[in-house]
Design an enzyme around this catalytic site. Structure first.
Site, mmCIF file in Angstrom:
data_model
loop_
_atom_site.group_PDB
_atom_site.id
_atom_site.type_symbol
_atom_site.label_atom_id
_atom_site.label_comp_id
_atom_site.label_asym_id
_atom_site.label_seq_id
_atom_site.Cartn_x
_atom_site.Cartn_y
_atom_site.Cartn_z
ATOM 1 N N ASP A 1 69.737 24.772 63.803
ATOM 2 C CA ASP A 1 70.858 24.076 63.194
ATOM 3 C C ASP A 1 72.559 24.100 63.622
ATOM 4 O OD1 ASP A 1 68.922 22.424 61.918
ATOM 5 O OD2 ASP A 1 68.682 23.834 60.251
ATOM 6 N N HIS B 1 67.460 31.489 56.919
ATOM 7 C CA HIS B 1 66.693 30.451 57.194
ATOM 8 C C HIS B 1 65.612 30.752 56.209
ATOM 9 C CE1 HIS B 1 63.343 27.926 58.710
ATOM 10 N NE2 HIS B 1 64.049 27.006 59.291
#
Length: 436
Positions: free
Chosen positions: A370, A312
């Protein structure tokens, strides 16, 4: 900046060659201090250069805090894990908008106000008919949310605090209706009107999956999972779409136009489309037996392959939302009888590798939210084209809270980034007859 200390302001020094300048340093309540370079150009004649704004604080905010190194996400100081476990989405909305968790009376009043703003103007249904049937739902959402300003003139005066709050409530209430309409339109089914007595998530699922031919039976497990997904995506500090909303809002644009700009930014595959990309990757891997092959490719710099759903921009630890999303994925798959879903098995094996393999540990490539949300949404019946729409639905409250905070900041100015110009220097116009 607010709450600046008086005589105890710290300063930081910047030196270029034999010249030095001092600038004030302000502390956050938690997190890094900031060096105020607002007068840097005036004093030095130079700009700072920070592509992607990786080291630049573009605003002051009290809404969301992220500690990427420790894997922490706080909404108004409340850990995301606690909100997702004990609260509901509208409670998170109230917290983000007003700054405090609601009392029972405040929660009841807020729920009532949101539930009675869920319908959209009837002319909006004819507006949808202008889109092609195969239009991407995100294209439909960008257009329809922007069009809200054409239907609700009584809440576009940004200088009126009451209108700002009405617009905020309307945005939270109408996004599920518009999202469900975008979905229904894409599959050729009639629109389903909201019901005031249903909770937020159940109402949305009904608008998406009910049909006039038979009675819709809510599933509390799926509704709770949907609500939790909304909470996890409600806000995430100054990401690309939120920064877009703030930048658009700094011009004085109405809130519906600002949120439409945020939706457009979210549509990018590097931002809101990551869960769709992660699901596609899991399908490409196919079986647990093929995981080592793809892990090997991910480690090879020359392969061009990268594992989606890992790592991320901010988190350098396990994304706290991913832990909640993993549990939610299991609950949904068990409820729907997909306990042995091959995609989940591939996901679990990849997660095991990522948490124990030295390569992933060294590069801090932990699973993010996700990674699991795509599996969950697919199991619930949503096509991949709707994944980013659901993200936008949830993030609308964060966008509107950030917009509202910016508008109410007395130090707010129109956004105007600078640049490092590397084009041609001044040169004279040459008549076309003399050009070679």
């Amino acid at each position: 900046m607010t709450d600046k200390p008086g005589a105890n302001i710290k300063t930081g020094k910047i030196s270029v060659g034999d010249k030095s300048w001092s600038f004030p340093v302000y502390p956050g309540s938690i997190g890094p201090d900031v060096l105020d370079i607002g007068k840097f150009y005036a004093e030095t004649g130079m700009f700072t250069f920070d592509p992607g704004f990786t080291s630049t604080a573009a605003c002051e905010s009290k809404i969301t805090y992220i500690d990427g190194d420790e894997g922490v996400l706080l909404y108004r100081g409340v850990p995301i894990e606690q909100l997702a476990e004990h609260g509901d989405f509208l409670e998170a909305c109230y917290l983000l908008l007003y700054g405090e968790l609601p009392t029972a009376t405040q929660k009841s009043d807020f729920d009532y106000r949101v539930n009675r703003h869920t319908m959209v103007h009837e002319q909006m249904s004819r507006f949808f008919q202008g889109f092609r049937r195969d239009a991407h739902p995100m294209a439909v959402m960008t257009g329809s949310v922007g069009a809200l300003s054409a239907f609700y003139h009584d809440s576009t005066d940004i200088s009126d605090p009451q209108q700002r709050m009405i617009a905020s409530i309307r945005m939270i209430a109408k996004m599920p209706t518009l999202a469900a309409m975008a979905y229904k339109y894409s599959i050729g089914q009639p629109f389903v009107y909201p019901l005031n007595h249903l909770d937020y998530a159940t109402n949305f699922l009904r608008m998406c999956f009910a049909v006039p031919a038979e009675e819709y039976k809510p599933n509390p497990v799926l509704a709770r999972a949907m609500d939790r997904i909304f909470i996890l995506h409600a806000d995430h500090e100054q990401n690309a779409s939120t920064s877009t909303v703030r930048l658009a809002g700094s011009t004085g644009a109405n809130p519906f136009a600002c949120v439409a700009a945020g939706i457009a930014a979210l549509w990018g595959p590097a931002h809101g489309g990551a869960n769709e990309a992660a699901l596609k990757m899991l399908g490409e891997i196919g079986t647990v037996e093929r995981v080592p092959e793809f892990v090997k490719r991910a480690k090879d710099k020359n392969s061009g392959f990268r594992l989606m759903g890992f790592g991320h921009r901010v988190y350098k630890n396990y994304d706290p939302r991913a832990k909640i999303m993993q549990k939610t994925a299991h609950e949904v798959l068990n409820e729907l009888g997909h306990r042995d879903d091959p995609l989940l098995q591939v996901a679990l094996e990849l997660e095991k590798v990522a948490l124990h393999d030295e390569y992933f540990i060294e590069k801090k490539l932990y699973p993010n939210v996700d990674f699991y949300s795509g599996i969950t949404l697919k199991a619930m019946g949503f096509p991949t084209t709707m994944f980013t729409v659901l993200f936008a639905l949830a993030r609308a409250v964060g966008w509107i809270a950030q917009w509202k905070e910016m508008i109410e900041d007395p130090g707010q100015r129109i956004g105007r980034p600078r640049q490092l110009y590397t084009g041609a220097p001044r040169r004279d116009y040459v008549p076309i007859s003399r050009r070679k």
